[in-house]
Design a protein around this motif. Structure first.
Motif, PDB file in Angstrom:
ATOM      1  N   ILE A  99      16.692  -0.240 -28.759  1.00 44.18           N
ATOM      2  CA  ILE A  99      16.226  -0.536 -30.117  1.00 44.18           C
ATOM      3  C   ILE A  99      16.102   0.755 -30.909  1.00 44.18           C
ATOM      4  N   MET A 104      13.531  -7.613 -31.163  1.00 44.50           N
ATOM      5  CA  MET A 104      13.299  -6.518 -32.114  1.00 44.50           C
ATOM      6  C   MET A 104      12.229  -6.842 -33.148  1.00 44.50           C
ATOM      7  N   GLN A 138      14.853   6.131 -31.127  1.00 43.78           N
ATOM      8  CA  GLN A 138      15.391   5.054 -30.290  1.00 43.78           C
ATOM      9  C   GLN A 138      14.453   4.815 -29.114  1.00 43.78           C
ATOM     10  N   LEU A 178      16.563 -10.035 -37.526  1.00 42.13           N
ATOM     11  CA  LEU A 178      16.538  -9.301 -36.262  1.00 42.13           C
ATOM     12  C   LEU A 178      16.474 -10.261 -35.087  1.00 42.13           C
ATOM     13  N   SER A 180      21.637  -1.599 -31.704  1.00 35.47           N
ATOM     14  CA  SER A 180      20.744  -1.375 -32.839  1.00 35.47           C
ATOM     15  C   SER A 180      21.111  -0.072 -33.550  1.00 35.47           C
TER      16      SER A 180
END
Length: 581
Positions: free
Chosen positions: A409, A461, A401, A457, A160
């Motif tokens: 993610i 996510m 994060q 996504l 990500s």
């Protein structure tokens, strides 16, 4: 890597190398299949296929134009977890390329975006037309020249990205070789050992799973996607193949424990990808021979530290431990200077595991990878501290994060995707418990934001809900104060019941009650589990609750495919009927 594998092909050609997807291959058979893949990639033209499912990887080679693979060129792999997937990986490496995993669960738009950014010309596996159309038809993507075999690229794994698009981490073969050597010194694997691979190829935990046994003469068992989602099936695999080593997330290991798994003597377990809680470490220690806590970002070739769990770790989060052989770990201030022992700072990793950087992102690479007098280092963004005994402890993140159910993610990527919807206004994402939540200030329908997110996504996510707020709370530095956002997110609620509608049957009512226990909100018979706020961990728990309350075991795949209360009630009724026969 490949030479280590080929040494065992020559020494023990008839030893079983890999089991998965209903196929068993010896070292000689796996090598022969990998050679076919390599030859198909290096041939100047389209390969001929085969009806044999074990070699279908050759028939599923996509190439938009004739031409051979060039050195270090990324090759996308979209083969389901199986022996054929392992052959595809080895074949790409034998051909001099680097494998780039594409997860089948990712939306086509995300897979296409990755293929375009990486300039991928070759892909192996079943792909839909929109994804195939994204394959580059021209010259191979630009990859820095390698100084030698160990400097050549091994794989590119996309993680990500905070800017709204995923970023490809480039890991070299020498990085992997050093990792294998370090892990082998702590958890030796050899002939007679079996390693269970439960991680998708797109998750870098799979690197140790695949190469540790195959480079040291052991056997690899690959869990299928359905088996990976079913803790009871994983327990059966562990017993059926006498597994001696496996690495999984604490989420998955917790689901195994919750399923009633009794454990297995001789099994060594690694827990990685997220924080290992002390109670889970205690539960695992009573079921297996060794428990290891594993830490390291993808950018440092999966692992930088290992820690063998002891009883002293049961009362709190398990420490990250000491650096692997070849790794260097420091805790630094904002200027990159080490902080005193016991003080909090950013974890910085150097040594043999530090990867090449991000594919096609020189600015981002320069930002996160820095040169020091001791060599190149990676700034992890993780906060930690060193104890007086030299053991590293994890204290959270310094940025946006997060880890949810073991998956990395960047909240910024979610925010960028949602903000693209007209009328979304300002957008923020945050973690609430084990769920992702999003917030917007605009007049756009929250359902429209979620629908847009699902097209770009991966499911893990997509937020459980989008909640409208008057304004985003700010910190003194002007950044969003995520902790000040509402904790009680506005999860979708069922429509008011029609007073003239039929009363739900007892099984449907019981399923609805179990959902409400897990999700914290009521749900209607036609509501979807994920849309109502469910996560992968909750799905494990849902399955276990059904088993406890009704005495039926429903395959995880069936729960995924039948995701409403009404549908799951019918599955339970069918299971009860079958049990009475």
């Amino acid at each position: 890597m490949i030479s280590m594998f080929e040494r065992h092909v020559a020494a023990t050609p008839d030893a079983e190398a890999v089991v998965g997807g209903g196929v068993r291959l010896t070292y000689a058979e796996l090598d022969a299949l990998a050679e076919r893949v390599a030859q198909a990639l290096t041939a100047d033209g389209s390969p001929t296929g085969s009806a044999d499912p074990a070699v279908s990887v050759v028939a599923e080679l996509h190439r938009p134009v004739a031409g051979a693979l060039t050195a270090q060129e990324p090759v996308a792999i979209a083969v389901p977890p199986s022996a054929a997937m392992i052959a595809a990986v080895l074949g790409v490496l034998k051909a001099g390329g680097a494998y780039l995993p594409l997860h089948q669960a990712w939306p086509p738009a995300r897979r296409s975006e990755i293929l375009r950014e990486a300039g991928v010309r070759f892909a192996v596996g079943a792909l839909d037309d929109t994804v195939v159309a994204a394959l580059a038809g021209g010259a191979p993507s630009a990859v820095a020249e390698a100084g030698g075999a160990e400097d050549a690229l091994a794989y590119v794994i996309y993680t990500s990205g905070s800017t709204g698009t995923p970023k490809g981490v480039q890991v070299e073969r020498g990085n992997v070789t050093a990792l294998l050597s370090a892990v082998q010194s702590l958890v030796p694997v050899g002939p007679g050992d079996t390693v269970l691979c439960v991680s998708p190829l797109a998750f870098d935990m799979s690197v140790v799973d695949i190469f540790l046994p195959l480079c040291h003469g052991g056997r690899l068992v690959v869990a299928t996607e359905d088996e990976r989602l079913d803790p009871h099936a994983l327990a059966r695999l562990v017993d059926a193949y006498d597994v001696t080593f496996m690495v999984a997330t604490p989420t998955m290991l917790g689901a195994l424990v919750e399923s009633g798994w009794a454990g297995r003597p001789g099994l060594r377990v690694g827990a990685g990808g997220e924080v290992l809680p002390g109670p889970l470490a205690r539960a695992l220690s009573t079921r297996v021979t060794e428990v290891w806590n594993v830490y390291g970002p993808t950018e440092t070739t999966y692992a930088a530290t290992f820690h063998q769990v002891t009883a002293a770790d049961f009362d709190g989060p398990v420490p990250l431990g000491r650096p692997l052989a070849g790794a260097r770990v420091a805790v630094c201030d904002a200027d990159g200077n080490p902080v005193p022992t016991g003080e909090t700072g950013e974890i910085v990793v150097g040594g043999t595991g530090v990867s090449r950087g991000y594919l096609g992102r020189p600015e981002l690479t320069a930002e996160r990878f820095t040169a020091t007098p001791d060599g190149r280092c990676y700034r992890t963004g993780d906060l930690g501290r060193l104890r007086p005994d030299g053991v590293l402890e994890y204290l959270g993140r310094a940025d946006g994060q997060v880890k949810v159910n073991g998956l990395r993610i960047e909240l910024g990527e979610i925010e960028s995707v949602l903000a693209a919807v007209p009328g979304a206004g300002q957008v923020a994402a945050a973690v609430r418990g084990d769920r992702l939540a999003a917030y917007c200030t605009g007049a756009a329908d929250p359902a429209a934001l979620l629908a847009h997110a699902r097209t770009l996504l991966p499911a893990y996510m997509v937020p459980a809900a989008v909640t409208r707020v008057a304004a985003l709370p700010l910190l003194p530095n002007g950044k969003t104060d995520r902790d000040a956002l509402p904790w009680r997110v506005a999860l979708p609620l069922p429509e008011p019941a029609d007073p003239d509608s039929a009363v739900p049957d007892p099984v449907t009512s019981a399923v609805g009650r179990i959902w409400q226990d897990l999700l914290g909100v009521p749900a209607a018979p036609e509501d979807d589990f994920v849309d109502a706020g469910g996560s992968s961990l909750m799905l494990y728990r849902l399955r276990n609750r059904f088993h406890t309350e009704f005495g039926v075991t429903i395959p995880m795949r069936d729960l995924l495919d039948h995701s409403t209360i009404a549908q799951q009630a019918r599955l339970i009724e069918k299971g009860l009927t079958d049990a009475r026969r």
